[in-house]
Design an enzyme around this catalytic site. Structure first.
Site, PDB file in Angstrom:
ATOM      1  CG  HIS A  68      -1.622  -1.199   1.545  1.00  0.00           C
ATOM      2  ND1 HIS A  68      -2.695  -1.630   0.804  1.00  0.00           N
ATOM      3  CD2 HIS A  68      -1.451  -2.140   2.510  1.00  0.00           C
ATOM      4  CE1 HIS A  68      -3.150  -2.776   1.296  1.00  0.00           C
ATOM      5  NE2 HIS A  68      -2.415  -3.110   2.334  1.00  0.00           N
ATOM      6  CG  HIS A  72      -0.853  -1.831   7.478  1.00  0.00           C
ATOM      7  ND1 HIS A  72      -2.147  -1.442   7.292  1.00  0.00           N
ATOM      8  CD2 HIS A  72      -0.524  -2.520   6.379  1.00  0.00           C
ATOM      9  CE1 HIS A  72      -2.570  -1.878   6.108  1.00  0.00           C
ATOM     10  NE2 HIS A  72      -1.599  -2.529   5.535  1.00  0.00           N
ATOM     11  CG  HIS A 106       1.894  -5.988   4.432  1.00  0.00           C
ATOM     12  ND1 HIS A 106       2.000  -4.868   3.633  1.00  0.00           N
ATOM     13  CD2 HIS A 106       0.591  -6.045   4.795  1.00  0.00           C
ATOM     14  CE1 HIS A 106       0.832  -4.280   3.540  1.00  0.00           C
ATOM     15  NE2 HIS A 106      -0.049  -4.973   4.234  1.00  0.00           N
ATOM     16  CB  CYS A 120      -4.708  -3.808  11.245  1.00  0.00           C
ATOM     17  SG  CYS A 120      -3.955  -3.031   9.815  1.00  0.00           S
TER      18      CYS A 120
END
Lengths: 126, 126
Positions: A68, A72, A106, A120
């Site tokens: 992304h 996170h 990930h 998360c």
């Protein structure tokens, strides 16, 4: 307005909260398997800066291989995880904290005989 | 760069992590008592959108009476809390999630004979 989501029971090894919907995650050919997601703090709560989600993964399940433009924050609540993080693999357990920086590849795999569960955190704007 | 903080032991009922400093909180006449803070994701980790902290409060201890221009996300890990939230009081236990909106008055008190521990998420810019 402030909001309280109270923990409830009945998740068969996964955590549940009153008035929080459980979404299957990965049933749409996303590459994930055995994963549920619950949005604990999101647009409905009016959270403008960050969102908080809980993911549960059944033993042998896994999230999709993700990358992304945003970061996170992860906190492992229960179970054990194998985390693919870039070119490395890490085994994680309860209490471990991970900062996954933007653009880092990930993927979480659930190890053991009990479900993996983790919090998360992501930016609200993404 | 991604970072892992592994849980460690030795906190006498409070959680600890490898390579994470434990700060006394409230020793500066802030109005808090019996509180420690550990920054799990902050400026050092390069987190641009949100920070994650762990607070532990010894039985009978409490945080300062606070009111901020930014919101909090809270996840109770262990122990029991009495939360003053605006004009109301709420008892909280493990797994409970609270969204404290901006400008809401709040204060945590540790109940019971074991320490209270919770995660607290705040915006990185505040």
């Amino acid at each position: 307005m402030s909001i309280i989501h109270r923990a409830s029971s009945g998740g068969q090894g996964e955590l549940r909260w009153q008035d929080v919907l459980v979404h299957a995650y990965g049933s749409d050919n996303s590459g994930a398997d055995g994963v549920t997601r619950q949005i604990l703090l999101g647009n409905e709560e009016g959270s403008q800066n960050f969102h908080l989600r809980y993911f549960a993964i059944q033993p042998g399940g896994y999230t999709s291989l993700d990358q992304h433009t945003y970061e996170h924050g992860v906190y492992i609540i229960h179970g054990r995880a194998l985390l693919r993080l870039g070119e490395e693999e890490h085994e994680l357990g309860p209490g471990d904290v991970v900062y996954i920086s933007h653009d880092e590849i990930h993927q979480f795999f659930a190890l053991d005989i009990e479900p993996l569960g983790f919090l998360c955190i992501i930016p609200a704007q993404r």
